[in-house]
Design a protein around this motif. Sequence first.
Motif, PDB file in Angstrom:
ATOM      1  N   PRO A   4     -22.188  -7.026  44.829  1.00  0.00           N
ATOM      2  CA  PRO A   4     -23.606  -7.508  43.917  1.00  0.00           C
ATOM      3  C   PRO A   4     -24.543  -8.234  44.230  1.00  0.00           C
ATOM      4  CG  PRO A   4     -21.505  -9.076  42.626  1.00  0.00           C
ATOM      5  CD  PRO A   4     -20.866  -7.741  43.930  1.00  0.00           C
ATOM      6  N   HIS A   5     -24.719  -9.389  45.095  1.00  0.00           N
ATOM      7  CA  HIS A   5     -25.840 -10.076  45.263  1.00  0.00           C
ATOM      8  C   HIS A   5     -25.722  -8.938  47.152  1.00  0.00           C
ATOM      9  CE1 HIS A   5     -22.339 -11.254  48.132  1.00  0.00           C
ATOM     10  NE2 HIS A   5     -23.585 -12.044  48.729  1.00  0.00           N
ATOM     11  N   GLU A   6     -25.724  -8.185  47.464  1.00  0.00           N
ATOM     12  CA  GLU A   6     -26.237  -7.156  48.525  1.00  0.00           C
ATOM     13  C   GLU A   6     -26.872  -5.710  48.378  1.00  0.00           C
ATOM     14  OE1 GLU A   6     -23.365  -9.535  52.122  1.00  0.00           O
ATOM     15  OE2 GLU A   6     -22.234  -7.731  50.795  1.00  0.00           O
ATOM     16  N   ILE A   7     -26.412  -5.432  47.110  1.00  0.00           N
ATOM     17  CA  ILE A   7     -26.646  -3.824  46.365  1.00  0.00           C
ATOM     18  C   ILE A   7     -27.728  -3.416  47.125  1.00  0.00           C
ATOM     19  CG2 ILE A   7     -26.662  -2.329  44.436  1.00  0.00           C
ATOM     20  CD1 ILE A   7     -24.481  -4.456  43.245  1.00  0.00           C
ATOM     21  N   PRO A   8     -28.105  -2.404  47.860  1.00  0.00           N
ATOM     22  CA  PRO A   8     -29.561  -1.664  47.792  1.00  0.00           C
ATOM     23  C   PRO A   8     -29.819  -0.910  46.911  1.00  0.00           C
ATOM     24  CG  PRO A   8     -28.120  -0.861  49.103  1.00  0.00           C
ATOM     25  CD  PRO A   8     -27.579  -1.745  48.281  1.00  0.00           C
TER      26      PRO A   8
END
Length: 278
Positions: free
Chosen positions: A56-60
Amino acid sequence: MIGGSGLQRLLAEGAGDELDVATPFGPTSGPITVGTLEGTPVAFVARHGSGHSVAPHEIPAKANVWALASLGVRAIVSSTAVGGLRPDLPPGSLVVPDQLIDQTRIRSGSDAVRRDTFYGAGVVEHLTFADPFTPSLVRIALDALAGIGETAVSPATTVVIDGPRFSTRAESQWFRSLGGDIVNMTQYPESALAAELGLGYVNLSFVTDTDAGVAAADVDEDAVDASRVFERLSRAQPRIVAAIAAIAAAIPDDVAVSTGIARDAIDAVLALAPRATA
Ligand SMILES: CSC[C@H]1O[C@H](OP(=O)(O)O)[C@H](O)[C@@H]1O
Ligand SMILES: Nc1ncnc2[nH]cnc12
């Protein structure tokens, strides 16, 4: 459509064209499937990638939203898995939120994944974000869901956290005291970025668990746990797809969104050159 946890595919295998859309903000979460969902033209991207490999914290989010806008979509229907912050929102409940409290914090770097604006560097725009979910689309979604016999809870407020960890009991109780009804990790900055490009945005949330502050410490039946979340999502998949199809079919061609962002500023962002991929 942006599909959340448990919704990796919206159209049947082989239906629709899979596009790799290059963006000025790097690669999207995965290919974008363009096709027709029960008669409605749609473009679909799985937020966590086709094999749920994007955390979730890496979703572009900037790339995903830009790519959909560049394909000509006018509104985004997003699906998300959420935790319930109220005892009367047990797993299995559907929610169409109308408000949001941003508790995300990771913002560094111009293209950083949690970066929540397309503007700056000489272009000064201030988003009107009083209603983070397009009010007319919230009403349309609720009517469409009622039309297929689904009752969704609304109005409702989502608290968005960075993740990937879930909340502590104290955080969760605090979110409830702030007026939060559900908690999630992705509805922000996606909603703000969509609004910044003049797109309508509406969300369908599926409650997968009772969040830590509401769940009794000694009863873990409903408590949050990723494997249980995925199991519930997988059982609910046909219901979630039917709900999304009903909402998509009800969205008019002329979605009106007023966000205070100048049209020429939006057009300038959409005219940015895609970054070459390796
Ligand atoms: C698998 S539980 C946590 C995970 O589920 C939600 O995903 P999404 O919002 O994309 O449906 C939540 O935000 C977390 O990413
Ligand atoms: N309890 C929870 N907290 C944050 N995101 C979630 N997604 C699904 N359940 C969640």
